[in-house]
Design an enzyme around this catalytic site. Structure first.
Site, PDB file in Angstrom:
ATOM      1  N   HIS A  57     -41.642  -6.559  54.394  1.00 25.33           N
ATOM      2  CA  HIS A  57     -41.815  -5.367  55.238  1.00 25.33           C
ATOM      3  C   HIS A  57     -40.998  -5.560  56.510  1.00 25.33           C
ATOM      4  O   HIS A  57     -41.335  -6.378  57.357  1.00 25.33           O
ATOM      5  CB  HIS A  57     -43.288  -5.140  55.568  1.00 25.33           C
ATOM      6  CG  HIS A  57     -43.491  -3.998  56.508  1.00 25.33           C
ATOM      7  ND1 HIS A  57     -43.192  -2.695  56.160  1.00 25.33           N
ATOM      8  CD2 HIS A  57     -43.910  -3.940  57.787  1.00 25.33           C
ATOM      9  CE1 HIS A  57     -43.442  -1.908  57.179  1.00 25.33           C
ATOM     10  NE2 HIS A  57     -43.869  -2.625  58.194  1.00 25.33           N
ATOM     11  N   ASP A  59     -39.610  -4.056  59.780  1.00 28.36           N
ATOM     12  CA  ASP A  59     -39.697  -2.978  60.766  1.00 28.36           C
ATOM     13  C   ASP A  59     -38.334  -2.699  61.380  1.00 28.36           C
ATOM     14  O   ASP A  59     -37.662  -3.608  61.869  1.00 28.36           O
ATOM     15  CB  ASP A  59     -40.673  -3.363  61.883  1.00 28.36           C
ATOM     16  CG  ASP A  59     -42.104  -3.348  61.392  1.00 28.36           C
ATOM     17  OD1 ASP A  59     -42.541  -2.296  60.911  1.00 28.36           O
ATOM     18  OD2 ASP A  59     -42.776  -4.406  61.478  1.00 28.36           O
ATOM     19  N   ASP A 181     -47.385   0.564  55.961  1.00 25.81           N
ATOM     20  CA  ASP A 181     -47.811   0.171  57.302  1.00 25.81           C
ATOM     21  C   ASP A 181     -48.157   1.308  58.261  1.00 25.81           C
ATOM     22  O   ASP A 181     -48.885   1.081  59.216  1.00 25.81           O
ATOM     23  CB  ASP A 181     -46.723  -0.732  57.930  1.00 25.81           C
ATOM     24  CG  ASP A 181     -47.239  -1.519  59.116  1.00 25.81           C
ATOM     25  OD1 ASP A 181     -48.470  -1.718  59.206  1.00 25.81           O
ATOM     26  OD2 ASP A 181     -46.433  -1.938  59.968  1.00 25.81           O
ATOM     27  N   HIS A 430     -42.093   3.780  62.144  1.00 25.27           N
ATOM     28  CA  HIS A 430     -43.516   3.800  62.539  1.00 25.27           C
ATOM     29  C   HIS A 430     -43.828   2.916  63.745  1.00 25.27           C
ATOM     30  O   HIS A 430     -44.976   2.893  64.191  1.00 25.27           O
ATOM     31  CB  HIS A 430     -44.421   3.467  61.351  1.00 25.27           C
ATOM     32  CG  HIS A 430     -44.170   2.140  60.713  1.00 25.27           C
ATOM     33  ND1 HIS A 430     -43.298   1.984  59.659  1.00 25.27           N
ATOM     34  CD2 HIS A 430     -44.636   0.918  60.981  1.00 25.27           C
ATOM     35  CE1 HIS A 430     -43.264   0.714  59.304  1.00 25.27           C
ATOM     36  NE2 HIS A 430     -44.064   0.042  60.087  1.00 25.27           N
TER      37      HIS A 430
HETATM   38 ZN   LIG Z   1     -44.361  -2.022  60.124  1.00 28.16          ZN
END
Ligand SMILES: [Zn+2]
Length: 1027
Positions: A57, A59, A181, A430
């Site tokens: 994951h 970001d 997420d 996000h």
């Molecule tokens: Zn995230």
């Protein structure tokens, strides 16, 4: 972002009997390696198949900027480097055909890809074509769902999809959504995913009470009905809630960032743990499986920025698979396999099961009692506003690229647009637009938007160079002013005379008021046809002058006048300072400062539509009257604040309000008002200025003939000398409307959802936070209705904000936050924006208020919301001659449409498009064009009817062929074949509506297209030639 503690396992030394066992392979075995579902690994119908999904994951900005994350710089902040993840995973995949990996965020993948040589690219293409490396979601980022606008969401996915299609063809097309997420989930997002052609969606976070209920009821997987009223089946999406958020089961994280025990399987060695590890894993498998319906479960084997040393993961997973599967010879029915979310989904689809369904969204998200993640609906209000404005300008830029046919000038427009598109793409992340990133990362996002806008100004300038001149005269350079909201524009303040060009990105004729910061006056304003235009000079107030971001401004007034701009076109106005009072068309405003207790003077502002009575200002109560409808209400309208909870967050009762969470303490407080109100009035605009001490001001504004009341709020610097964090709201308390416990908010700027205070539809909601637990994302509007009195009060926002109705007849919106505690979800900073002078950021925004009947409100709020997010774009240029001379040299008014689009239709997208963008410039121009019906079913008796768009109405190009695509523009709609999912509908009527829509949704002819309510249709069109 994620916070997760891995548990270490207490192991025992044991000797394992090694038996060569193979899973009992029966069905779904692919005949040959191919991508998509045909590449799915074999599963067993007699066993419990555990789909192990290796994933990372990543970001696209959070604690570090997107580029810092890519390269792995600033590892002192967080140990994370995405380039190493892909460097490391690819060789692992190449070495073993059974291994799988999914990749999600194309902002990172594209960065990595452009550094690879031909050999590596060939290897990766092979992996993708065999389904061993699979792209899921495929957006430029994994966007936030609460504070994003649908236009930007669709664009950021289209950007990612087009990269994947270009590099990997159909094998690069994502099949599932993967929102593991984001902090709450929007129904509009589900609808959008369905229209992208996704077969399913997996997400990680939902309210803890909701999750408890779903786990108990084996209801973790269901069909989400994204647009039950309007789009029916087209918007339905199979949705699965991940069991372990998105991390591995406790004790089984094998990343080098984790501390869990590796699989130690050599019995000759000390510390061998294979027996206990196998038994422990079998236990977590069984625990999870009992909450799911089928003989397939999925386990996410990865987490934030993991797999930079992929070998540690794969080596241990290899052993886990081997030894757990060996237990089959001892009677175990557990079958571990490397898999992907889409392959898991594919197996579920073969069950012929009838699933539960839901029509709700998943807001707000609470992670435990007292901890509602509804603060980020409003965090970093300035960034949220900037992102919304930037999207507006990107659309303008893309349109002008097409309308001026800049493709003929090579790739320069495409390349400049790419920079802006990618900037908008990362900001939707996000931890981007959500406001939950560190301050330096927020600064980086803002810088990206600013750089992107500058690049786009090159494109719009090139367009106006082509569109403006009548002959060989070159067009003057267009200058943009991004700070006119705080009455600052360097260019107009220093020019005695100038031109102003207003471009309208809507397919409808618009009238709007512009406000130009000026330092002189009076002025003569001339319209595109040479007629004088009445203007009004409105003084820049001291409250505006104190804003430090405008300290270089010398503006004394704003020049206000009405502009009229044709659809998809522009109008050029001329502004000339003059000493000749006979020539001047501008008038000064009348200003008066009245004490609030001087009741003998009637105190009000009005236009033809509204009257705002300020007589009762002493109690902060306005009288609001819609004159045409004869509706009057008292309105307590003011700025209030909540004290933000502090705390160390060690448990729910100590939860602090922070970038993510909203937690207020006690009742709201009214700001101290000044003792007088300042009125500025004139022919065009009436304003009532109200100060709420040094921290906040409001201007209530009525423009001539405009059917709304504008409320401009300015909040900050928020005082923290008392060591208290604060949440500032604007309150709209009617004190008369009986709206009960219901209110309405939009989803990402599109469909309206009904909200009920202290209530959730699918579980017994125990609300531990009266304010935060009732806050919802307001992307564009919130309203309340009094059904007996037939009244609706609607407030439109210019950016995403959190909002609620905490009492009957009342609305509030959280507009600015300044906090002193971190809320312990990883960001590690309190949300304390300090602004240009370090004293505290001042934020200014607008609300548009509509008071009308319930029936007539949608026509107003739909058209106003559209005009708000797709506002005209204003640019200025030097004027070195008289307006009359300029009119002989320039086309002062122009439209790309022969007639306006229907009032219920918006052209959502117009951009250059090509299947092979690398070949430049191609002979047959192609465009991507999206049309959208902006009304829901039954909102308005006329405007909710189906619409027809005439494609022959464009003046600058002729469409030769049209191909309808999925919403994400990466598949011909005719080739879309989504997996079917049976579910239990709520009522028979709904089922009928759904089927009816299905039959009419896809119909097209060459010259016109039809649109059903809320339908968006996406086309790639080839053009014959540009004029
Ligand atoms: Zn995230």
């Amino acid at each position: 972002m994620a916070g997760w503690t891995t548990l270490s396992i207490i192991w025992t030394c044991f000797v394992l009997a090694v038996v060569n066992g193979r899973p009992n392979v029966v069905e779904f075995a692919p005949p040959e390696p191919q991508c998509g579902y045909r590449s799915c690994p074999a599963t067993s119908d007699t066993m419990l198949n555990v789909h192990l999904v290796p994933h990372t994951h990543d970001d696209v900005g959070w604690l570090k900027t997107v580029d810092q994350y890519f390269y792995g710089s600033r590892n002192d902040i967080q140990h994370a480097g995405v380039q190493y993840i892909l460097d490391s995973v690819i060789p692992e995949l190449l070495s073993d055909p059974s291994k799988r990996f999914i990749y999600v965020e194309i902002a990172f993948f594209a960065r990595w890809w452009r550094e690879q040589d031909a050999t590596m690219k060939g290897n990766v293409r092979k992996l993708v074509s065999e389904g061993r490396l699979e792209f899921v979601l495929g957006g430029w980022c994994m966007n936030d769902e609460a504070s994003t606008h649908y236009n930007a969401m669709i664009d950021q996915h289209t950007l990612g999809f087009s990269f994947l299609e270009e590099e990997f063809g159909d094998c690069g097309r994502p099949r599932v959504g993967w929102q593991i997420d984001p902090f709450g989930h929007s129904r509009e997002q589900a609808s959008m995913f369905a229209q992208f052609g996704f077969d399913g969606l997996f997400f990680g976070r939902l309210d803890y009470q909701d999750k408890d209920t779903r786990v108990k009821q084996n209801n973790m997987e269901f069909v989400w009905r994204g647009s039950p009223k309007n789009l029916g089946k087209t918007s339905e999406l199979f949705t699965g809630v991940l069991y372990n958020h998105y991390v591995p089961p406790p004790g089984f994280c094998f990343d080098e960032l984790c501390n869990d025990e590796p699989i130690m399987d050599d019995e000759r060695m000390h510390d061998v743990n294979i027996q206990s590890r196998v038994q422990d894993f079998i236990k977590v498998v069984k625990d999870q499986a009992q909450h799911f319906h089928s003989n397939n479960i999925m386990m996410t084997m990865g987490s934030d920025f993991q797999y930079s040393n992929a070998h540690t993961w794969y080596k241990n997973l290899d052993k886990l698979i081997k030894y757990v599967n060996q237990q089959q010879s001892n009677g175990s029915d557990i079958n571990l396999l490397y898999s992907t979310p889409s392959c898991y989904l594919y197996n579920l689809n073969h069950l012929n099961q009838v699933w539960n369904s839901t029509k709700d969204d998943f807001f707000p998200y609470a992670s435990r009692e007292n901890t509602f993640w509804s603060g980020y609906f409003s965090s970093r209000a300035a960034l949220k506003g900037y992102a919304r404005k930037s999207n507006n300008f990107l659309q303008v830029c893309k349109q002008l690229d097409v309308l001026a046919d800049l493709r003929r000038q090579g790739m320069f427009a495409t390349e400049n647009l790419r920079v802006f598109k990618e900037a908008l793409g990362v900001v939707q992340h996000h931890d981007g637009i959500s406001g939950t990133e560190k301050q330096h990362v927020a600064d980086d996002y803002a810088q990206r938007l600013a750089v992107g806008a500058e690049r786009c100004q090159l494109v719009t300038n090139a367009a106006f160079e082509k569109l403006l001149p009548k002959g060989s005269e070159s067009a003057p350079k267009q200058v943009y002013c991004s700070l006119t909201n705080i009455s600052y524009c360097d260019f107009t303040e220093h020019q005695k005379q100038f031109m102003m060009t207003v471009y309208n990105p809507l397919g409808h004729l618009i009238t709007d008021f512009v406000r130009i910061p000026v330092a002189g006056g009076p002025y003569r304003v001339v319209d595109p046809k040479g007629f004088n235009v009445t203007a009004q000079l409105v003084q820049v107030t001291n409250e505006t002058k104190r804003i430090p971001e405008r300290n270089k401004s010398i503006a004394t007034n704003e020049l206000v006048f009405m502009v009229e701009v044709p659809p998809l076109g522009y109008s050029t106005y001329f502004i000339v300072e003059t000493n000749n009072m006979d020539e001047a068309t501008s008038q000064s405003s009348k200003t008066v400062s009245l004490p609030r207790d001087q009741s003998e003077i009637p105190l009000y502002i009005d236009n033809d539509e509204y009257l705002v009575n300020l007589d009762n200002i002493n109690s902060n109560t306005l009288g609001l009257t819609n004159k045409r409808k004869n509706i009057s209400i008292p309105l307590n309208q003011a700025i209030w604040w909540y004290e933000a909870h502090g705390g160390n967050c060690s448990k729910g009762e100590f939860q602090a309000s922070g970038a993510y969470a909203l937690r207020t303490k006690g009742e709201r407080h009214r700001l101290q008002d000044d003792t007088s109100v300042y009125l500025t009035t004139g022919e065009l605009v009436q304003e009532a200025h109200m100060n709420f001490g040094p921290e906040a001001t409001e201007v209530i504004r009525l423009y001539k003939n405009m059917p709304f009341v504008e409320v401009e709020w300015t909040v900050g610097p928020i005082n923290i000398k008392d060591k208290l964090g604060k949440e500032y709201i604007t309150l709209y308390d009617t004190q008369s409307m009986a709206s009960g416990d219901l209110f309405y908010t939009d989803a990402n700027g599109r469909e309206i959802l009904e909200r009920q205070r202290d209530h959730r539809n699918t579980w017994n909601f125990n609300n531990t936070e009266h304010v935060a637990g009732n806050y919802y994302p307001v992307n564009s509007r919130i309203f309340i209705q009094d059904k007996n009195q037939n009244q609706q009060l609607t407030v439109l926002t210019d950016r995403s904000e959190g909002g609620s109705s905490l009492e009957s007849g009342s609305l509030e919106l959280l507009v600015h936050r300044r906090l002193l505690y971190d809320d312990h979800f990883g960001v590690g900073e309190p949300l304390n924006e300090t602004g240009a002078d370090g004293q505290g950021l001042i934020v200014r925004g607008k609300h548009l208020m509509i008071l009308d009947t319930i029936k007539d409100s949608p026509a107003l709020h739909r058209s106003l919301a559209l005009k708000s997010y797709m506002a005209p774009s204003v640019s200025f240029s030097e004027l070195t001659m008289t307006p009359e001379q300029a009119m002989t040299k320039y086309n002062t008014q122009w439209s790309a449409l022969k007639k306006p689009l229907p009032a219920n239709v918006h052209m959502l997208t117009l951009e250059q498009w090509t299947d092979t963008p690398k070949i430049e410039p191609i002979e047959v121009p192609q465009i991507l064009i999206r049309f959208e019906h902006i009304y829901e079913i039954d909102e308005d008796p006329v405007l909710s009817q189906p619409a027809v768009v005439d494609l022959t109405d464009f003046t600058t190009f002729k469409i030769v062929t049209m191909k309808e695509l999925t919403l994400g523009a990466n598949l011909p709609l005719a080739e879309l074949n989504r997996l079917p999912w049976a579910y239990i509908p709520d009522t028979k009527e709904e089922l009928l509506t759904k089927e009816k829509l299905l039959n009419t949704a896809i119909s097209s002819s060459a010259s016109t297209i039809s649109l059903q309510p809320m339908q968006i249709r996406t086309f790639v069109a080839t053009l014959d030639k540009m004029h």
